[in-house]
Scaffold this motif. Structure first.
Motif, PDB file in Angstrom:
ATOM      1  N   HIS A 177       0.730  -1.238   0.108  1.00 46.27           N
ATOM      2  CA  HIS A 177      -0.004   0.181  -0.001  1.00 46.27           C
ATOM      3  C   HIS A 177       0.865   1.306  -0.069  1.00 46.27           C
ATOM      4  CE1 HIS A 177      -4.081  -1.391  -0.143  1.00 46.27           C
ATOM      5  NE2 HIS A 177      -3.819  -2.302   1.077  1.00 46.27           N
ATOM      6  N   LEU A 178       1.838   1.047   0.711  1.00 42.69           N
ATOM      7  CA  LEU A 178       2.866   2.450   0.616  1.00 42.69           C
ATOM      8  C   LEU A 178       3.277   2.817  -0.770  1.00 42.69           C
ATOM      9  CD1 LEU A 178       5.085   2.003   3.900  1.00 42.69           C
ATOM     10  CD2 LEU A 178       3.266   3.702   3.546  1.00 42.69           C
ATOM     11  N   ARG A 179       3.757   1.675  -1.666  1.00 36.88           N
ATOM     12  CA  ARG A 179       4.233   1.703  -2.815  1.00 36.88           C
ATOM     13  C   ARG A 179       3.189   1.945  -3.859  1.00 36.88           C
ATOM     14  NH1 ARG A 179       9.406   2.314  -2.707  1.00 36.88           N
ATOM     15  NH2 ARG A 179       9.521   1.673  -4.810  1.00 36.88           N
ATOM     16  N   SER A 180       1.828   1.941  -3.387  1.00 38.31           N
ATOM     17  CA  SER A 180       0.747   2.567  -4.180  1.00 38.31           C
ATOM     18  C   SER A 180       0.351   3.821  -3.797  1.00 38.31           C
ATOM     19  CB  SER A 180      -0.464   1.448  -4.042  1.00 38.31           C
ATOM     20  OG  SER A 180      -0.059   0.507  -4.483  1.00 38.31           O
ATOM     21  N   LYS A 181       0.987   4.508  -2.613  1.00 37.03           N
ATOM     22  CA  LYS A 181       0.770   5.623  -2.130  1.00 37.03           C
ATOM     23  C   LYS A 181      -0.461   5.622  -1.480  1.00 37.03           C
ATOM     24  CE  LYS A 181       4.319   7.157  -4.437  1.00 37.03           C
ATOM     25  NZ  LYS A 181       5.548   7.562  -3.706  1.00 37.03           N
ATOM     26  N   ASN A 182      -0.987   4.499  -0.852  1.00 39.23           N
ATOM     27  CA  ASN A 182      -2.139   4.432  -0.080  1.00 39.23           C
ATOM     28  C   ASN A 182      -1.821   4.538   1.377  1.00 39.23           C
ATOM     29  OD1 ASN A 182      -3.887   4.052  -2.375  1.00 39.23           O
ATOM     30  ND2 ASN A 182      -3.355   1.789  -2.267  1.00 39.23           N
ATOM     31  N   VAL A 183      -1.231   5.689   1.878  1.00 37.53           N
ATOM     32  CA  VAL A 183      -0.454   5.731   3.029  1.00 37.53           C
ATOM     33  C   VAL A 183      -1.309   5.609   4.123  1.00 37.53           C
ATOM     34  CG1 VAL A 183       0.962   7.317   4.547  1.00 37.53           C
ATOM     35  CG2 VAL A 183       1.123   7.298   2.122  1.00 37.53           C
ATOM     36  N   GLU A 184      -2.661   5.954   4.141  1.00 35.56           N
ATOM     37  CA  GLU A 184      -3.601   5.835   5.241  1.00 35.56           C
ATOM     38  C   GLU A 184      -3.877   4.425   5.493  1.00 35.56           C
ATOM     39  OE1 GLU A 184      -4.452   8.125   7.551  1.00 35.56           O
ATOM     40  OE2 GLU A 184      -3.169   9.362   6.488  1.00 35.56           O
ATOM     41  N   THR A 185      -3.997   3.827   4.314  1.00 39.35           N
ATOM     42  CA  THR A 185      -4.415   2.269   4.449  1.00 39.35           C
ATOM     43  C   THR A 185      -3.002   1.667   5.121  1.00 39.35           C
ATOM     44  OG1 THR A 185      -5.728   2.372   2.429  1.00 39.35           O
ATOM     45  CG2 THR A 185      -5.145   0.097   3.332  1.00 39.35           C
ATOM     46  N   ALA A 186      -1.856   1.870   4.780  1.00 43.06           N
ATOM     47  CA  ALA A 186      -0.759   1.124   5.262  1.00 43.06           C
ATOM     48  C   ALA A 186      -0.786   1.656   6.794  1.00 43.06           C
ATOM     49  CB  ALA A 186       0.675   1.870   4.358  1.00 43.06           C
ATOM     50  N   ARG A 187      -1.015   2.956   7.042  1.00 41.55           N
ATOM     51  CA  ARG A 187      -0.964   3.190   8.427  1.00 41.55           C
ATOM     52  C   ARG A 187      -2.011   2.490   9.293  1.00 41.55           C
ATOM     53  NH1 ARG A 187      -1.394   8.531   7.915  1.00 41.55           N
ATOM     54  NH2 ARG A 187       0.959   8.796   8.131  1.00 41.55           N
ATOM     55  N   ALA A 188      -3.014   2.118   8.743  1.00 45.08           N
ATOM     56  CA  ALA A 188      -4.238   1.509   9.552  1.00 45.08           C
ATOM     57  C   ALA A 188      -3.581   0.009   9.815  1.00 45.08           C
ATOM     58  CB  ALA A 188      -5.239   1.478   8.748  1.00 45.08           C
ATOM     59  N   LEU A 189      -2.895  -0.584   8.930  1.00 43.69           N
ATOM     60  CA  LEU A 189      -2.405  -1.944   9.109  1.00 43.69           C
ATOM     61  C   LEU A 189      -1.280  -1.839   9.974  1.00 43.69           C
ATOM     62  CD1 LEU A 189      -2.349  -2.893   5.141  1.00 43.69           C
ATOM     63  CD2 LEU A 189      -3.599  -4.059   6.929  1.00 43.69           C
ATOM     64  N   PHE A 190      -0.478  -0.881  10.173  1.00 44.40           N
ATOM     65  CA  PHE A 190       0.680  -0.823  10.826  1.00 44.40           C
ATOM     66  C   PHE A 190       0.320  -0.458  12.304  1.00 44.40           C
ATOM     67  CE2 PHE A 190       3.674   0.627   7.210  1.00 44.40           C
ATOM     68  CZ  PHE A 190       4.303  -0.698   7.239  1.00 44.40           C
ATOM     69  N   ASP A 191      -0.904   0.372  12.639  1.00 40.97           N
ATOM     70  CA  ASP A 191      -1.203   0.548  13.611  1.00 40.97           C
ATOM     71  C   ASP A 191      -1.471  -0.624  14.784  1.00 40.97           C
ATOM     72  OD1 ASP A 191      -1.071   3.303  13.372  1.00 40.97           O
ATOM     73  OD2 ASP A 191      -3.532   3.644  13.011  1.00 40.97           O
ATOM     74  N   PRO A 192      -2.290  -1.697  14.420  1.00 35.90           N
ATOM     75  CA  PRO A 192      -2.203  -2.599  15.255  1.00 35.90           C
ATOM     76  C   PRO A 192      -0.774  -3.408  15.694  1.00 35.90           C
ATOM     77  CG  PRO A 192      -4.086  -3.176  13.813  1.00 35.90           C
ATOM     78  CD  PRO A 192      -2.913  -1.943  13.499  1.00 35.90           C
ATOM     79  N   MET A 193      -0.096  -3.417  14.889  1.00 32.01           N
ATOM     80  CA  MET A 193       1.453  -4.258  15.016  1.00 32.01           C
ATOM     81  C   MET A 193       2.231  -3.115  16.020  1.00 32.01           C
ATOM     82  SD  MET A 193       2.032  -4.730  11.123  1.00 32.01           S
ATOM     83  CE  MET A 193       3.646  -5.325  11.289  1.00 32.01           C
ATOM     84  N   LEU A 194       1.959  -1.733  15.855  1.00 28.46           N
ATOM     85  CA  LEU A 194       2.490  -0.838  16.791  1.00 28.46           C
ATOM     86  C   LEU A 194       2.009  -0.799  18.312  1.00 28.46           C
ATOM     87  CD1 LEU A 194       2.820   2.203  14.236  1.00 28.46           C
ATOM     88  CD2 LEU A 194       4.744   0.632  15.490  1.00 28.46           C
TER      89      LEU A 194
END
Length: 265
Positions: A177-194
């Motif tokens: 998603h980051l490579r697709s510039k979907n930063v908010e989607t990527a952030r939502a995936l990272f949040d539970p990991m963090l």
């Protein structure tokens, strides 16, 4: 008497099945239950002692040897002996060519080498055999991402993550998603990991943002990691890469995937 093939050749002795692919504490070993490799090994021995050599041979060749070779191959790869691991896994796959998890293990070994072309070829076979198989989709998605095929990677990784939400699959999907510039989607995936992870997870997330060229995000997560643990592994290298990347374009493919653990069976 040792079992033989029909042409007179001896059936090779499999490795003793007592060595797990990774160290296992006694409590964990009990929780894991029976070991299929040991079970089939003991069955083959029982058949051999009973004089049923044809059945013993079948048990060795069809059940024991592929499992033993797979265990040996994965252990070799985990210890850095990647070529030996590939050889063992390829031999196991010759004996059991329809085992999708074994195909995934071999694709993972080729990715570790790294040989993207070989890894992709084996992953294609795995997905063709099991279109909804989560590990097959996950490994092909990672390979596609490394090859720059972001839409294909997103397709595979969404299916894999939807079927089984593993840490490494979620991380790879966020990278895509980051490579697709979907930063908010990527952030939502990272949040539970963090939310559940510590300093090491923050270094991994920092590297993901670094590989996507989002340097401020990378610096923020790296600073957070070091605040939590000044000696966290990978922080110094990531800091150096971040400094070198200031003013430079993002890399063509997220090399951080090569440092990720494989999707376990």
């Amino acid at each position: 008497m040792r079992p033989t093939h029909r042409d007179g050749r001896n059936v090779p002795d499999p490795p003793p099945p007592s060595v797990a692919p990774f160290p296992v504490a006694p409590a964990q070993a009990k929780a894991q239950g029976a070991d299929p490799l040991r079970d089939h090994y003991e069955r083959a021995q029982s058949l051999q002692r009973a004089g049923d050599l044809a059945a013993a041979e079948a048990e060795y060749v069809r059940e024991v040897l592929p499992r033993a070779l797979r265990r040996l191959g994965n252990l070799s790869g985990a210890e850095g002996r990647v070529s030996e691991g590939i050889e063992a896994l390829a031999a196991a796959l010759e004996l059991d060519p329809h085992d999708i998890d074994l195909q995934v293990d071999l694709a993972t070994a080729w990715l570790r080498k790294p040989d993207f072309a070989q890894a992709h070829a084996v992953a294609e076979q795995a997905v063709a055999a099991g279109p909804q198989h989560s590990r097959a989709r996950a490994i092909r998605g990672k390979i596609r991402l490394l090859q720059g095929n972001v839409p294909g990677a997103l397709e595979d990784l969404r299916i894999a993550h939807g079927a089984e939400a593993r840490f490494d699959t979620r991380y790879a999907l966020a990278l895509a998603h980051l490579r697709s510039k979907n930063v908010e989607t990527a952030r939502a995936l990272f949040d539970p990991m963090l939310a559940t992870g510590g300093a090491t997870v923050r270094v991994l997330v920092a590297r993901a943002y670094l590989d996507a060229g989002l340097l401020d995000e990378a610096a923020a997560h790296l600073d957070d990691a070091v605040r939590r643990d000044p000696a966290v592994p990978g922080a110094s290298d990531t800091r150096a890469q971040l400094a070198a990347a200031r003013g430079a374009p993002p890399p063509a493919a997220p090399a951080v995937l090569l440092a990720m653990p494989p999707t376990p069976a």
